[in-house]
Scaffold this motif. Structure first.
Motif, PDB file in Angstrom:
ATOM      1  N   GLU A  46      15.776  26.617 154.527  1.00 64.12           N
ATOM      2  CA  GLU A  46      14.757  27.471 155.254  1.00 64.12           C
ATOM      3  C   GLU A  46      14.370  26.461 156.643  1.00 64.12           C
ATOM      4  O   GLU A  46      14.452  25.330 156.648  1.00 64.12           O
ATOM      5  CB  GLU A  46      13.420  27.336 154.572  1.00 64.12           C
ATOM      6  CG  GLU A  46      12.800  25.889 154.085  1.00 64.12           C
ATOM      7  CD  GLU A  46      11.412  26.041 153.420  1.00 64.12           C
ATOM      8  OE1 GLU A  46      11.047  27.201 153.329  1.00 64.12           O
ATOM      9  OE2 GLU A  46      10.993  24.866 153.037  1.00 64.12           O
ATOM     10  N   VAL A  48      12.289  24.634 159.197  1.00 66.18           N
ATOM     11  CA  VAL A  48      11.316  23.659 159.249  1.00 66.18           C
ATOM     12  C   VAL A  48      10.647  23.907 160.454  1.00 66.18           C
ATOM     13  O   VAL A  48       9.510  23.882 160.581  1.00 66.18           O
ATOM     14  CB  VAL A  48      11.731  22.167 158.922  1.00 66.18           C
ATOM     15  CG1 VAL A  48      10.531  21.192 159.032  1.00 66.18           C
ATOM     16  CG2 VAL A  48      12.323  22.040 157.460  1.00 66.18           C
ATOM     17  N   TYR A  59       7.330  26.456 163.976  1.00 69.60           N
ATOM     18  CA  TYR A  59       7.089  25.613 162.776  1.00 69.60           C
ATOM     19  C   TYR A  59       6.773  26.495 161.688  1.00 69.60           C
ATOM     20  O   TYR A  59       6.399  27.648 161.712  1.00 69.60           O
ATOM     21  CB  TYR A  59       5.909  24.686 162.651  1.00 69.60           C
ATOM     22  CG  TYR A  59       6.178  23.484 163.774  1.00 69.60           C
ATOM     23  CD1 TYR A  59       5.566  23.649 165.204  1.00 69.60           C
ATOM     24  CD2 TYR A  59       6.713  22.261 163.296  1.00 69.60           C
ATOM     25  CE1 TYR A  59       5.546  22.826 166.169  1.00 69.60           C
ATOM     26  CE2 TYR A  59       6.743  21.278 164.496  1.00 69.60           C
ATOM     27  CZ  TYR A  59       6.254  21.460 165.811  1.00 69.60           C
ATOM     28  OH  TYR A  59       6.239  20.483 166.536  1.00 69.60           O
ATOM     29  N   ALA A  60       7.447  25.903 160.338  1.00 68.16           N
ATOM     30  CA  ALA A  60       7.118  26.548 159.097  1.00 68.16           C
ATOM     31  C   ALA A  60       5.730  26.426 158.793  1.00 68.16           C
ATOM     32  O   ALA A  60       5.021  25.477 159.045  1.00 68.16           O
ATOM     33  CB  ALA A  60       7.984  26.200 157.966  1.00 68.16           C
ATOM     34  N   ASP A  61       4.921  27.464 158.408  1.00 72.46           N
ATOM     35  CA  ASP A  61       3.693  27.319 157.925  1.00 72.46           C
ATOM     36  C   ASP A  61       3.394  26.138 157.055  1.00 72.46           C
ATOM     37  O   ASP A  61       2.227  25.549 157.225  1.00 72.46           O
ATOM     38  CB  ASP A  61       2.958  28.760 157.251  1.00 72.46           C
ATOM     39  CG  ASP A  61       2.855  29.762 158.342  1.00 72.46           C
ATOM     40  OD1 ASP A  61       2.774  30.826 157.756  1.00 72.46           O
ATOM     41  OD2 ASP A  61       2.936  29.684 159.325  1.00 72.46           O
ATOM     42  N   SER A  62       4.279  25.753 156.257  1.00 73.59           N
ATOM     43  CA  SER A  62       4.083  24.920 155.343  1.00 73.59           C
ATOM     44  C   SER A  62       4.344  23.276 155.860  1.00 73.59           C
ATOM     45  O   SER A  62       3.569  22.336 155.453  1.00 73.59           O
ATOM     46  CB  SER A  62       5.178  24.916 154.297  1.00 73.59           C
ATOM     47  OG  SER A  62       6.324  24.621 154.725  1.00 73.59           O
ATOM     48  N   VAL A  63       4.436  23.172 157.043  1.00 76.37           N
ATOM     49  CA  VAL A  63       4.559  21.914 157.664  1.00 76.37           C
ATOM     50  C   VAL A  63       3.683  21.801 159.067  1.00 76.37           C
ATOM     51  O   VAL A  63       3.562  20.756 159.733  1.00 76.37           O
ATOM     52  CB  VAL A  63       6.128  21.516 158.177  1.00 76.37           C
ATOM     53  CG1 VAL A  63       6.856  21.583 156.815  1.00 76.37           C
ATOM     54  CG2 VAL A  63       6.555  22.255 159.473  1.00 76.37           C
ATOM     55  N   LYS A  64       3.077  22.907 159.334  1.00 78.55           N
ATOM     56  CA  LYS A  64       2.274  22.961 160.778  1.00 78.55           C
ATOM     57  C   LYS A  64       1.037  21.946 160.507  1.00 78.55           C
ATOM     58  O   LYS A  64       0.596  21.750 159.539  1.00 78.55           O
ATOM     59  CB  LYS A  64       1.598  24.458 160.894  1.00 78.55           C
ATOM     60  CG  LYS A  64       2.608  25.290 161.517  1.00 78.55           C
ATOM     61  CD  LYS A  64       1.774  26.624 161.876  1.00 78.55           C
ATOM     62  CE  LYS A  64       2.757  27.723 162.410  1.00 78.55           C
ATOM     63  NZ  LYS A  64       2.465  29.016 162.464  1.00 78.55           N
ATOM     64  N   ARG A  66       1.427  18.777 160.177  1.00 79.65           N
ATOM     65  CA  ARG A  66       2.013  17.467 159.645  1.00 79.65           C
ATOM     66  C   ARG A  66       3.128  16.972 160.314  1.00 79.65           C
ATOM     67  O   ARG A  66       3.344  15.792 160.417  1.00 79.65           O
ATOM     68  CB  ARG A  66       2.172  17.976 158.180  1.00 79.65           C
ATOM     69  CG  ARG A  66       0.960  18.357 157.633  1.00 79.65           C
ATOM     70  CD  ARG A  66       1.463  18.310 156.057  1.00 79.65           C
ATOM     71  NE  ARG A  66       2.194  18.933 155.365  1.00 79.65           N
ATOM     72  CZ  ARG A  66       3.523  19.007 155.014  1.00 79.65           C
ATOM     73  NH1 ARG A  66       3.637  17.618 154.692  1.00 79.65           N
ATOM     74  NH2 ARG A  66       4.331  19.722 154.534  1.00 79.65           N
ATOM     75  N   LYS A  86       4.492  15.309 151.438  1.00 79.34           N
ATOM     76  CA  LYS A  86       4.174  15.714 150.219  1.00 79.34           C
ATOM     77  C   LYS A  86       5.399  15.959 149.397  1.00 79.34           C
ATOM     78  O   LYS A  86       6.594  15.890 149.703  1.00 79.34           O
ATOM     79  CB  LYS A  86       3.466  17.191 150.107  1.00 79.34           C
ATOM     80  CG  LYS A  86       2.348  17.330 151.261  1.00 79.34           C
ATOM     81  CD  LYS A  86       1.814  18.765 151.251  1.00 79.34           C
ATOM     82  CE  LYS A  86       0.423  19.009 152.091  1.00 79.34           C
ATOM     83  NZ  LYS A  86       0.075  20.317 152.100  1.00 79.34           N
ATOM     84  N   GLU A  88       6.495  18.284 147.701  1.00 74.01           N
ATOM     85  CA  GLU A  88       7.231  19.557 147.982  1.00 74.01           C
ATOM     86  C   GLU A  88       8.070  19.486 149.256  1.00 74.01           C
ATOM     87  O   GLU A  88       8.806  20.528 149.491  1.00 74.01           O
ATOM     88  CB  GLU A  88       6.183  20.911 148.040  1.00 74.01           C
ATOM     89  CG  GLU A  88       5.078  20.730 148.927  1.00 74.01           C
ATOM     90  CD  GLU A  88       3.875  20.114 147.975  1.00 74.01           C
ATOM     91  OE1 GLU A  88       4.035  19.179 147.200  1.00 74.01           O
ATOM     92  OE2 GLU A  88       2.790  20.570 148.439  1.00 74.01           O
ATOM     93  N   ASP A  89       8.041  18.606 150.239  1.00 73.54           N
ATOM     94  CA  ASP A  89       9.135  18.292 151.331  1.00 73.54           C
ATOM     95  C   ASP A  89      10.168  17.635 151.000  1.00 73.54           C
ATOM     96  O   ASP A  89      11.161  17.793 151.690  1.00 73.54           O
ATOM     97  CB  ASP A  89       8.051  17.280 152.217  1.00 73.54           C
ATOM     98  CG  ASP A  89       6.609  17.924 152.891  1.00 73.54           C
ATOM     99  OD1 ASP A  89       5.807  17.191 152.938  1.00 73.54           O
ATOM    100  OD2 ASP A  89       6.975  19.124 153.483  1.00 73.54           O
TER     101      ASP A  89
END
Length: 121
Positions: A46, A48, A59-64, A66, A86, A88-89
């Motif tokens: 995916e 990043v 950016y992927a929403d999960s890393v915005k 950060r 995290k 999950e990273d």
């Protein structure tokens, strides 16, 4: 031939920081974009983050908020500053380059070999 050399992966505790680097070299006439992808076990690769020559970022929403992507055009190098990581990273992170060569105007893509990032206490 294009080479992408990644560095900076490793083990980091949750909440910590890590900085990835990727240097591109070889038959590069111009660069359209550079970016980072990741692939966790059992999951698809995916996006990043990515950055264009004009410094447009995605950016992927999960890393915005950060992670921060940046690049040094003079060195053909892209960086990924990872903060507040995290579990999950955890994944293998791959550098990606979109470019063209001098004699071939077709947009091409090249991948790095990957660097492991593990977030664990």
């Amino acid at each position: 031939q294009v080479q992408l050399v990644e560095s900076g992966g490793g083990l980091v505790q949750p909440g910590g920081s890590l900085r990835l680097s990727c240097a591109a070299s070889g038959s590069i006439f111009s660069i359209y974009a550079m970016g980072w992808y990741r692939q966790a076990p059992g999951k698809e690769r995916e996006l990043v983050a990515s950055i264009t020559t004009g410094d447009n970022t995605n950016y992927a929403d999960s890393v915005k908020d950060r992670f921060t992507i940046s690049r040094d055009n003079a060195k053909n190098t892209v960086y990924l500053q990872m903060n507040t990581v995290k579990p999950e990273d955890t994944a293998v992170y791959y550098c990606n380059l979109e470019y063209r060569t001098r004699y071939n105007p077709v947009r091409q893509r090249s991948w790095g070999q990957g660097t492991q990032v593990t977030v664990s206490s």
